[in-house]
Motif scaffolding. Structure first.
Motif, PDB file in Angstrom:
ATOM      1  N   ILE A 104       8.479  17.633   1.754  1.00  9.81           N
ATOM      2  CA  ILE A 104       8.677  17.165   0.379  1.00  9.81           C
ATOM      3  C   ILE A 104       9.030  15.690   0.452  1.00  9.81           C
ATOM      4  O   ILE A 104      10.039  15.324   1.057  1.00  9.81           O
ATOM      5  CB  ILE A 104       9.799  17.941  -0.330  1.00  9.81           C
ATOM      6  N   GLY A 105       8.218  14.846  -0.150  1.00  8.76           N
ATOM      7  CA  GLY A 105       8.505  13.426  -0.124  1.00  8.76           C
ATOM      8  C   GLY A 105       7.244  12.589  -0.204  1.00  8.76           C
ATOM      9  O   GLY A 105       6.324  12.904  -0.959  1.00  8.76           O
ATOM     10  N   ALA A 106       7.198  11.516   0.612  1.00 14.38           N
ATOM     11  CA  ALA A 106       6.092  10.568   0.520  1.00 14.38           C
ATOM     12  C   ALA A 106       5.784   9.977   1.885  1.00 14.38           C
ATOM     13  O   ALA A 106       6.652   9.902   2.767  1.00 14.38           O
ATOM     14  CB  ALA A 106       6.435   9.447  -0.471  1.00 14.38           C
ATOM     15  N   ILE A 107       4.522   9.554   2.032  1.00 11.53           N
ATOM     16  CA  ILE A 107       4.050   8.854   3.234  1.00 11.53           C
ATOM     17  C   ILE A 107       3.371   7.569   2.772  1.00 11.53           C
ATOM     18  O   ILE A 107       2.478   7.609   1.900  1.00 11.53           O
ATOM     19  CB  ILE A 107       3.060   9.704   4.052  1.00 11.53           C
ATOM     20  N   LEU A 108       3.777   6.443   3.348  1.00 10.90           N
ATOM     21  CA  LEU A 108       3.187   5.142   3.023  1.00 10.90           C
ATOM     22  C   LEU A 108       2.831   4.442   4.333  1.00 10.90           C
ATOM     23  O   LEU A 108       3.690   4.297   5.219  1.00 10.90           O
ATOM     24  CB  LEU A 108       4.158   4.288   2.211  1.00 10.90           C
ATOM     25  N   VAL A 109       1.573   4.008   4.459  1.00 13.07           N
ATOM     26  CA  VAL A 109       1.102   3.337   5.668  1.00 13.07           C
ATOM     27  C   VAL A 109       0.476   2.003   5.277  1.00 13.07           C
ATOM     28  O   VAL A 109      -0.440   1.964   4.428  1.00 13.07           O
ATOM     29  CB  VAL A 109       0.075   4.198   6.442  1.00 13.07           C
ATOM     30  N   HIS A 110       0.976   0.924   5.887  1.00 16.05           N
ATOM     31  CA  HIS A 110       0.392  -0.406   5.729  1.00 16.05           C
ATOM     32  C   HIS A 110      -0.459  -0.697   6.967  1.00 16.05           C
ATOM     33  O   HIS A 110       0.048  -0.622   8.096  1.00 16.05           O
ATOM     34  CB  HIS A 110       1.483  -1.475   5.598  1.00 16.05           C
ATOM     35  N   VAL A 111      -1.730  -1.043   6.763  1.00 17.22           N
ATOM     36  CA  VAL A 111      -2.629  -1.319   7.886  1.00 17.22           C
ATOM     37  C   VAL A 111      -3.083  -2.775   7.831  1.00 17.22           C
ATOM     38  O   VAL A 111      -3.112  -3.399   6.751  1.00 17.22           O
ATOM     39  CB  VAL A 111      -3.842  -0.370   7.851  1.00 17.22           C
ATOM     40  N   PRO A 112      -3.469  -3.352   8.996  1.00 14.42           N
ATOM     41  CA  PRO A 112      -3.926  -4.750   9.010  1.00 14.42           C
ATOM     42  C   PRO A 112      -5.225  -4.917   8.226  1.00 14.42           C
ATOM     43  O   PRO A 112      -5.979  -3.975   7.998  1.00 14.42           O
ATOM     44  CB  PRO A 112      -4.119  -5.046  10.503  1.00 14.42           C
ATOM     45  N   SER A 113      -5.508  -6.136   7.863  1.00 18.56           N
ATOM     46  CA  SER A 113      -6.700  -6.412   7.058  1.00 18.56           C
ATOM     47  C   SER A 113      -7.971  -6.509   7.895  1.00 18.56           C
ATOM     48  O   SER A 113      -9.071  -6.407   7.350  1.00 18.56           O
ATOM     49  CB  SER A 113      -6.501  -7.722   6.281  1.00 18.56           C
ATOM     50  N   ASP A 114      -7.856  -6.730   9.225  1.00 12.20           N
ATOM     51  CA  ASP A 114      -9.033  -6.946  10.063  1.00 12.20           C
ATOM     52  C   ASP A 114      -9.275  -5.837  11.066  1.00 12.20           C
ATOM     53  O   ASP A 114      -9.864  -6.069  12.126  1.00 12.20           O
ATOM     54  CB  ASP A 114      -8.892  -8.281  10.807  1.00 12.20           C
ATOM     55  N   VAL A 115      -8.809  -4.611  10.777  1.00 13.85           N
ATOM     56  CA  VAL A 115      -8.946  -3.478  11.698  1.00 13.85           C
ATOM     57  C   VAL A 115      -9.734  -2.384  11.004  1.00 13.85           C
ATOM     58  O   VAL A 115      -9.555  -2.132   9.799  1.00 13.85           O
ATOM     59  CB  VAL A 115      -7.556  -2.956  12.149  1.00 13.85           C
ATOM     60  N   ASP A 116     -10.617  -1.740  11.762  1.00 10.63           N
ATOM     61  CA  ASP A 116     -11.364  -0.596  11.217  1.00 10.63           C
ATOM     62  C   ASP A 116     -10.415   0.598  11.045  1.00 10.63           C
ATOM     63  O   ASP A 116      -9.612   0.897  11.936  1.00 10.63           O
ATOM     64  CB  ASP A 116     -12.515  -0.212  12.148  1.00 10.63           C
ATOM     65  N   GLY A 157     -13.087  -2.890   6.571  1.00  6.89           N
ATOM     66  CA  GLY A 157     -12.500  -4.133   6.100  1.00  6.89           C
ATOM     67  C   GLY A 157     -13.525  -5.127   5.603  1.00  6.89           C
ATOM     68  O   GLY A 157     -14.740  -4.897   5.636  1.00  6.89           O
ATOM     69  N   ASP A 158     -13.007  -6.284   5.144  1.00  3.94           N
ATOM     70  CA  ASP A 158     -13.889  -7.305   4.599  1.00  3.94           C
ATOM     71  C   ASP A 158     -14.713  -8.005   5.675  1.00  3.94           C
ATOM     72  O   ASP A 158     -15.802  -8.526   5.392  1.00  3.94           O
ATOM     73  CB  ASP A 158     -13.059  -8.348   3.836  1.00  3.94           C
ATOM     74  N   ASN A 159     -14.221  -8.028   6.943  1.00  6.97           N
ATOM     75  CA  ASN A 159     -14.924  -8.742   8.008  1.00  6.97           C
ATOM     76  C   ASN A 159     -15.913  -7.859   8.764  1.00  6.97           C
ATOM     77  O   ASN A 159     -16.464  -8.276   9.782  1.00  6.97           O
ATOM     78  CB  ASN A 159     -13.925  -9.353   8.987  1.00  6.97           C
ATOM     79  N   GLY A 160     -16.083  -6.610   8.329  1.00 12.95           N
ATOM     80  CA  GLY A 160     -17.043  -5.746   8.975  1.00 12.95           C
ATOM     81  C   GLY A 160     -16.489  -5.098  10.225  1.00 12.95           C
ATOM     82  O   GLY A 160     -15.282  -5.157  10.512  1.00 12.95           O
ATOM     83  N   PRO A 161     -17.350  -4.448  11.020  1.00 17.96           N
ATOM     84  CA  PRO A 161     -16.875  -3.763  12.226  1.00 17.96           C
ATOM     85  C   PRO A 161     -16.238  -4.756  13.208  1.00 17.96           C
ATOM     86  O   PRO A 161     -16.603  -5.918  13.277  1.00 17.96           O
ATOM     87  CB  PRO A 161     -18.150  -3.151  12.813  1.00 17.96           C
ATOM     88  N   GLY A 162     -15.267  -4.197  13.987  1.00 20.84           N
ATOM     89  CA  GLY A 162     -14.602  -5.011  14.997  1.00 20.84           C
ATOM     90  C   GLY A 162     -13.128  -5.149  14.702  1.00 20.84           C
ATOM     91  O   GLY A 162     -12.620  -4.763  13.643  1.00 20.84           O
ATOM     92  N   GLY A 163     -12.403  -5.660  15.668  1.00 24.08           N
ATOM     93  CA  GLY A 163     -10.982  -5.882  15.507  1.00 24.08           C
ATOM     94  C   GLY A 163     -10.134  -4.675  15.845  1.00 24.08           C
ATOM     95  O   GLY A 163      -8.957  -4.605  15.473  1.00 24.08           O
ATOM     96  N   GLY A 164     -10.675  -3.703  16.539  1.00 23.66           N
ATOM     97  CA  GLY A 164      -9.913  -2.517  16.892  1.00 23.66           C
ATOM     98  C   GLY A 164     -10.099  -1.396  15.881  1.00 23.66           C
ATOM     99  O   GLY A 164     -10.740  -1.565  14.823  1.00 23.66           O
ATOM    100  N   HIS A 165      -9.515  -0.251  16.190  1.00 20.84           N
ATOM    101  CA  HIS A 165      -9.743   0.947  15.367  1.00 20.84           C
ATOM    102  C   HIS A 165      -8.444   1.751  15.276  1.00 20.84           C
ATOM    103  O   HIS A 165      -7.812   2.058  16.293  1.00 20.84           O
ATOM    104  CB  HIS A 165     -10.860   1.793  15.980  1.00 20.84           C
TER     105      HIS A 165
END
Length: 404
Positions: free
Chosen positions: A335-347, A379-387
């Protein structure tokens, strides 16, 4: 059905009815726990120590003795204070709060009755009580209430008891004897007769409350819930079955002036069934509170995070992942919430699920019951930058994945 069989069935029914009506009373003195053994011993004229030994042996014999003792605690009345003017103690039912507690204890106790040995022990215990009452039921049976002696008022008879018509007693009469000139009472003032009065209606007898409906229904509900659990039903289903039995008992009680104590038992059972129905079936560790994690390197990210109630926040915005490297993690909250912030340049490959609530999984959202969304976002930069691979589940609450 032959007459012999009918008479045999009638004999069993009469014995069971008499067993219930004259069931033992748990005394105040001489009890060790709840007075069940002392009540049976005093009722049938046997040593209570023998009854206690039988309960202990039954408890060791598959747990049947414990279930029988709890049932006796629930169904046998307790000794109450005498009524004013009487030396005979009253029979008081088990309190509502204690009855609810006993039902909640009976539900897990019935789980013990999973082996043939336990079922045989339960049958032997009930059969022994039936035979004990059949053969020794006349010992120390509660006496039937007898009305006290009544006597008509005695009127003092003497020479002057004549009263004038219209008076109620000799004391109210203006004279105790008719006037000397009218010994036969033919004077006009002696003709004043009282007006006839309407006969008083006798009050309708009050229908007795049938308290046994409460105790029998509680016992049946506990047994039904335990049997369902033994057969593999989830706990919320077992509680729902118990709630259905309690509801049926309340319906019967509405027509027979009984079963009011079932309301106090149905409320917590129903609330617990609802809570368990909306919670996820797995992932409970007993951990409560809020958990916030910030990770800058892959080795700082745990494979899984878990809370029974509370929130989990994963801040992965500073996470540095090389091209071609993959990081997997997940979270589960009851019971509650999950919040995940991810980088902008990662798949991102994310699965977001909620049994009751809402999910906002990057570009996809949903809310309601049993909702799930799976998203692949480069992401906006397409594939790449890790996963990064995310697997997020909440029982009741919200799941959100945002790209910063």
């Amino acid at each position: 059905m032959s007459s012999a069989k009918r008479s045999g069935v009638a004999g069993v029914e009469d014995t069971l009815q008499n067993l219930w009506e004259t069931r033992p009373v748990r005394p105040r003195a001489g009890r060790k726990i709840a007075g069940v053994s002392a009540a049976i011993g005093l009722r049938y004229g046997i040593d209570p120590i023998l009854v206690r030994v039988a309960f202990v042996v039954g408890a060791l014999y598959g747990g049947a003795g414990l279930v029988l003792y709890l049932l006796g605690w629930l169904l046998l009345p307790k000794e109450g204070d005498p009524m004013p003017g009487s030396a005979q103690p009253t029979r008081q039912p088990t309190g509502t709060a204690m009855a609810v507690l006993l039902v909640l204890l009976l539900i897990p106790s019935v789980f013990w009755l999973t082996s043939s040995r336990a079922i045989i022990g339960l049958a032997l215990g009930l059969g022994a009580l039936y035979l004990l009452h059949r053969n020794y039921g006349d010992r120390t049976a509660p006496p039937a209430p007898t009305p006290g002696p009544t006597s008509a008022p005695v009127v003092q008879q003497d020479a002057n008891t004549w009263v004038y018509p219209g008076t109620t007693s000799a004391a109210e009469a203006p004279r105790q004897t008719p006037p000397s000139w009218d010994p036969l009472g033919v004077a006009p003032f002696a003709w004043d007769l009282p007006e006839p009065s309407e006969p008083e209606e006798e009050p309708a007898p009050r229908r007795p409350r049938r308290r046994w409906i409460t105790f029998v229904t509680l016992g049946v509900a506990a047994f039904a819930a335990g049997l369902a659990s033994v057969l593999g039903a989830p706990l919320e289903v077992s509680l729902a079955i118990a709630l259905a039995v309690l509801g049926a008992g309340m319906v019967v009680g509405a027509f027979t002036r009984g079963g009011r104590g079932l309301i106090g038992a149905a409320i917590p059972v129903g609330a617990l069934a609802v809570v368990l129905a909306v919670l996820p079936g797995t992932g409970f560790t007993g951990d409560f509170g809020d958990d916030e994690v910030r990770a800058a390197a892959p080795h700082e990210v745990a494979p899984h995070y878990q809370r029974s109630a509370g929130s989990i926040t994963l801040d992965l915005r500073d996470l540095r992942i090389a091209d071609g490297q993959e990081v997997r993690t997940g979270a589960t909250v009851g019971i509650g919430a999950i919040l995940v912030h991810v980088p902008s340049d990662v798949d991102i490959t994310a699965r977001c699920a909620a049994e009751l609530g809402s999910v906002h999984c990057l570009s996809d959202s949903a809310e309601g019951r049993s909702v799930e969304r799976s998203v692949v976002d480069q992401g906006d930069n397409g594939p790449g930058g890790g996963h990064i691979v995310l697997d997020l589940t909440v029982g009741t609450g919200d799941v959100e994945v945002v790209r910063d």
